[in-house]
Design a protein around this motif. Structure first.
Motif, mmCIF file in Angstrom:
data_model
loop_
_atom_site.group_PDB
_atom_site.id
_atom_site.type_symbol
_atom_site.label_atom_id
_atom_site.label_comp_id
_atom_site.label_asym_id
_atom_site.label_seq_id
_atom_site.Cartn_x
_atom_site.Cartn_y
_atom_site.Cartn_z
ATOM 1 N N ALA A 310 0.838 -1.207 0.000
ATOM 2 C CA ALA A 310 0.000 0.000 0.000
ATOM 3 C C ALA A 310 0.871 1.256 0.000
ATOM 4 O O ALA A 310 0.568 2.239 -0.686
ATOM 5 C CB ALA A 310 -0.922 -0.004 1.222
ATOM 6 N N GLY A 311 1.955 1.218 0.759
ATOM 7 C CA GLY A 311 2.869 2.350 0.782
ATOM 8 C C GLY A 311 3.529 2.577 -0.565
ATOM 9 O O GLY A 311 3.763 3.719 -0.973
ATOM 10 N N LEU A 312 3.821 1.491 -1.278
ATOM 11 C CA LEU A 312 4.438 1.591 -2.598
ATOM 12 C C LEU A 312 3.503 2.310 -3.572
ATOM 13 O O LEU A 312 3.932 3.185 -4.338
ATOM 14 C CB LEU A 312 4.763 0.187 -3.103
ATOM 15 C CG LEU A 312 5.847 0.046 -4.163
ATOM 16 C CD1 LEU A 312 7.163 0.631 -3.692
ATOM 17 C CD2 LEU A 312 6.013 -1.424 -4.524
ATOM 18 N N TYR A 313 2.223 1.958 -3.537
ATOM 19 C CA TYR A 313 1.247 2.649 -4.394
ATOM 20 C C TYR A 313 1.113 4.111 -3.983
ATOM 21 O O TYR A 313 0.918 4.987 -4.833
ATOM 22 C CB TYR A 313 -0.105 1.940 -4.331
ATOM 23 C CG TYR A 313 -0.222 0.759 -5.269
ATOM 24 C CD1 TYR A 313 -0.767 0.904 -6.534
ATOM 25 C CD2 TYR A 313 0.220 -0.511 -4.892
ATOM 26 C CE1 TYR A 313 -0.876 -0.175 -7.405
ATOM 27 C CE2 TYR A 313 0.124 -1.595 -5.743
ATOM 28 C CZ TYR A 313 -0.428 -1.417 -7.010
ATOM 29 O OH TYR A 313 -0.521 -2.491 -7.876
ATOM 30 N N ALA A 314 1.212 4.388 -2.678
ATOM 31 C CA ALA A 314 1.146 5.774 -2.206
ATOM 32 C C ALA A 314 2.329 6.587 -2.736
ATOM 33 O O ALA A 314 2.176 7.746 -3.135
ATOM 34 C CB ALA A 314 1.108 5.809 -0.677
ATOM 35 N N LEU A 315 3.529 5.991 -2.747
ATOM 36 C CA LEU A 315 4.694 6.673 -3.305
ATOM 37 C C LEU A 315 4.515 6.926 -4.794
ATOM 38 O O LEU A 315 4.914 7.976 -5.308
ATOM 39 C CB LEU A 315 5.958 5.849 -3.061
ATOM 40 C CG LEU A 315 6.485 5.778 -1.634
ATOM 41 C CD1 LEU A 315 7.797 5.006 -1.607
ATOM 42 C CD2 LEU A 315 6.696 7.169 -1.047
ATOM 43 N N ALA A 316 3.920 5.959 -5.498
ATOM 44 C CA ALA A 316 3.670 6.143 -6.933
ATOM 45 C C ALA A 316 2.739 7.333 -7.173
ATOM 46 O O ALA A 316 2.947 8.141 -8.089
ATOM 47 C CB ALA A 316 3.074 4.873 -7.528
ATOM 48 N N ARG A 317 1.721 7.461 -6.310
ATOM 49 C CA ARG A 317 0.818 8.626 -6.434
ATOM 50 C C ARG A 317 1.570 9.921 -6.190
ATOM 51 O O ARG A 317 1.323 10.934 -6.856
ATOM 52 C CB ARG A 317 -0.351 8.484 -5.454
ATOM 53 C CG ARG A 317 -1.349 7.394 -5.828
ATOM 54 C CD ARG A 317 -2.636 7.534 -5.032
ATOM 55 N NE ARG A 317 -2.412 7.373 -3.591
ATOM 56 C CZ ARG A 317 -2.448 6.184 -2.974
ATOM 57 N NH1 ARG A 317 -2.674 5.077 -3.655
ATOM 58 N NH2 ARG A 317 -2.249 6.109 -1.674
ATOM 59 N N LYS A 318 2.476 9.921 -5.208
ATOM 60 C CA LYS A 318 3.279 11.111 -4.928
ATOM 61 C C LYS A 318 4.126 11.492 -6.145
ATOM 62 O O LYS A 318 4.232 12.671 -6.502
ATOM 63 C CB LYS A 318 4.194 10.856 -3.722
ATOM 64 C CG LYS A 318 3.487 10.806 -2.381
ATOM 65 C CD LYS A 318 3.117 12.196 -1.905
ATOM 66 C CE LYS A 318 2.546 12.157 -0.499
ATOM 67 N NZ LYS A 318 2.143 13.489 -0.014
ATOM 68 N N LEU A 319 4.734 10.507 -6.782
ATOM 69 C CA LEU A 319 5.558 10.780 -7.950
ATOM 70 C C LEU A 319 4.721 11.320 -9.097
ATOM 71 O O LEU A 319 5.121 12.263 -9.786
ATOM 72 C CB LEU A 319 6.281 9.498 -8.394
ATOM 73 C CG LEU A 319 7.432 9.040 -7.484
ATOM 74 C CD1 LEU A 319 7.922 7.663 -7.900
ATOM 75 C CD2 LEU A 319 8.578 10.036 -7.521
ATOM 76 N N ARG A 320 3.531 10.740 -9.294
ATOM 77 C CA ARG A 320 2.654 11.261 -10.354
ATOM 78 C C ARG A 320 2.229 12.689 -10.046
ATOM 79 O O ARG A 320 2.181 13.544 -10.936
ATOM 80 C CB ARG A 320 1.412 10.368 -10.512
ATOM 81 C CG ARG A 320 1.713 8.990 -11.066
ATOM 82 C CD ARG A 320 0.461 8.321 -11.609
ATOM 83 N NE ARG A 320 -0.599 8.222 -10.611
ATOM 84 C CZ ARG A 320 -0.734 7.245 -9.742
ATOM 85 N NH1 ARG A 320 0.143 6.244 -9.742
ATOM 86 N NH2 ARG A 320 -1.724 7.206 -8.885
ATOM 87 N N GLY A 321 1.946 12.952 -8.767
ATOM 88 C CA GLY A 321 1.531 14.291 -8.385
ATOM 89 C C GLY A 321 2.621 15.331 -8.578
ATOM 90 O O GLY A 321 2.342 16.523 -8.734
ATOM 91 N N GLN A 322 3.880 14.898 -8.556
ATOM 92 C CA GLN A 322 5.002 15.798 -8.771
ATOM 93 C C GLN A 322 5.465 15.847 -10.217
ATOM 94 O O GLN A 322 6.513 16.416 -10.535
ATOM 95 C CB GLN A 322 6.171 15.406 -7.854
ATOM 96 C CG GLN A 322 5.845 15.553 -6.364
ATOM 97 C CD GLN A 322 7.007 15.135 -5.474
ATOM 98 O OE1 GLN A 322 8.163 15.378 -5.784
ATOM 99 N NE2 GLN A 322 6.684 14.487 -4.363
ATOM 100 N N GLY A 323 4.687 15.226 -11.100
ATOM 101 C CA GLY A 323 4.979 15.326 -12.524
ATOM 102 C C GLY A 323 6.083 14.427 -13.009
ATOM 103 O O GLY A 323 6.648 14.661 -14.080
ATOM 104 N N VAL A 324 6.382 13.341 -12.250
ATOM 105 C CA VAL A 324 7.460 12.451 -12.669
ATOM 106 C C VAL A 324 7.003 11.549 -13.796
ATOM 107 O O VAL A 324 7.788 11.204 -14.682
ATOM 108 C CB VAL A 324 7.969 11.617 -11.471
ATOM 109 C CG1 VAL A 324 8.942 10.549 -11.926
ATOM 110 C CG2 VAL A 324 8.633 12.543 -10.464
ATOM 111 N N SER A 325 5.754 11.137 -13.799
ATOM 112 C CA SER A 325 5.267 10.232 -14.857
ATOM 113 C C SER A 325 4.659 11.020 -16.001
ATOM 114 O O SER A 325 4.434 12.220 -15.913
ATOM 115 C CB SER A 325 4.234 9.276 -14.282
ATOM 116 O OG SER A 325 3.134 9.975 -13.774
#
Length: 325
Positions: A310-325
């Motif tokens: 669950a934490g891994l998916y949360a980090l992925a959301r953080k990265l998307r929110g910061q424009g990494v993806s």
């Protein structure tokens, strides 16, 4: 966005976790991402709570929007067998060489061969197309070796291409370097807000640039939450202890009498606040050092209770929110 995303970082910074989260972030909205492990630690399998990865591409997760994450743990011996079959059609002869120990010798003793095979397999996945001519994977994310040896790891094919002037080895090395030194590749470095990892990150970026390898982003991992603002921090060293005791009493934390519960809380609270202020000052200093490197900077939070799926998916959301993806 570059199609080959290489993630490195000083040991202990959580580079494997960041690589896994990045793979999830890139796989959103129907994209296909291959997450490659090259160090044989099976860290990816542990993060995704699955069985140890074999030397084959296996789907391990579904990202938001239906995207898929595949994973591969590259085995240098098997990669060399693939290489021998691809260029020399050795087939069963290659398997015989493995039984005789020649393959193990080549991947552990011969200079650079192991790294050539690891980078070559990842770049093959980047270039691979299906029958319709489309790329099999939209992105390949490599959980790479630590910062201290990332430049030599990625640049080893240049050395091999220089040693072998003609033939399939030369051509393969040149093809790999065309990917690694092109806009198709980005090398990201993971760090913490601590002096040693930040210095190693700065050194790593300098080495990558000197080797003309494409620097991507710096990702600051395990960032602690801010609990005191600048005004509070200014008060830490000057506020009278008696005033703190009265505030604690008014909040219902013990009586106001001398030696009461509130007064006994003052010292440990102020000590903790002073430690936080010192750490905050050091982290602010390290952020300033990172800002001077001239690369995009992103931050990911600390999960105090440890990392799970669950934490891994949360980090992925953080990265998307910061424009990494």
């Amino acid at each position: 966005m570059s199609r080959l995303q290489v993630v490195s970082g000083k040991g202990g910074t959580g580079k494997t976790t960041v690589a896994a989260a990045l793979a999830l972030a890139l796989a959103e909205e129907g994209k296909r991402t291959l997450l490659v492990e090259v160090e044989g630690r099976q860290g990816i399998a542990q993060l995704f709570e699955t069985q140890a990865l074999p030397y084959e591409e296996r789907k391990i997760a579904v990202a938001p929007g239906g995207g898929e994450v595949f994973a591969l743990a590259i085995d240098p011996e098997l990669a060399l067998l693939d290489y021998l079959q691809m260029f020399y059609k050795l087939g069963s002869a290659g398997r015989a060489l493995r039984k005789l120990g020649a393959i193990d010798f080549a991947t552990t003793i011969a200079p650079g061969v192991r790294d050539v095979l690891l980078t070559g397999k990842a770049c093959e996945a980047v270039r691979r197309k299906d029958r319709s001519g489309r790329f099999v994977y939209d992105y390949v994310v490599m959980d790479a070796p630590p910062t201290g040896r990332i430049t030599r790891f990625l640049n080893v094919n240049d050395e091999v291409a220089g040693l072998a002037k003609i033939g399939p080895i030369h051509n393969q090395a040149q093809a790999v370097m065309r990917v690694l030194k092109s806009p198709e590749t980005a090398v990201h470095l993971v760090t913490l807000l601590e002096e040693m990892p930040v210095q190693e990150t700065a050194d790593g970026i300098a080495e990558l640039r000197a080797a003309r390898l494409p620097v991507g982003r710096v990702i600051v991992n395990m960032v602690r939450p801010q609990v005191l603002d600048s005004a509070d921090l200014e008060l830490v060293g000057s506020v009278p202890r008696s005033a703190v005791a009265r505030s604690l009493s008014s909040a219902g934390l013990g009586g106001a009498r001398r030696g009461g519960h509130a007064e006994r809380l003052v010292e440990p609270l102020l000590t903790q606040a002073e430690e936080y202020a010192e750490r905050y000052a050091l982290e602010t200093e390290q952020r300033a050092v990172l800002a001077e490197l001239g690369v995009p900077l992103h931050e990911l939070p600390l999960f105090a209770e440890g990392m799970d799926l669950a934490g891994l998916y949360a980090l992925a959301r953080k990265l998307r929110g910061q424009g990494v993806s």
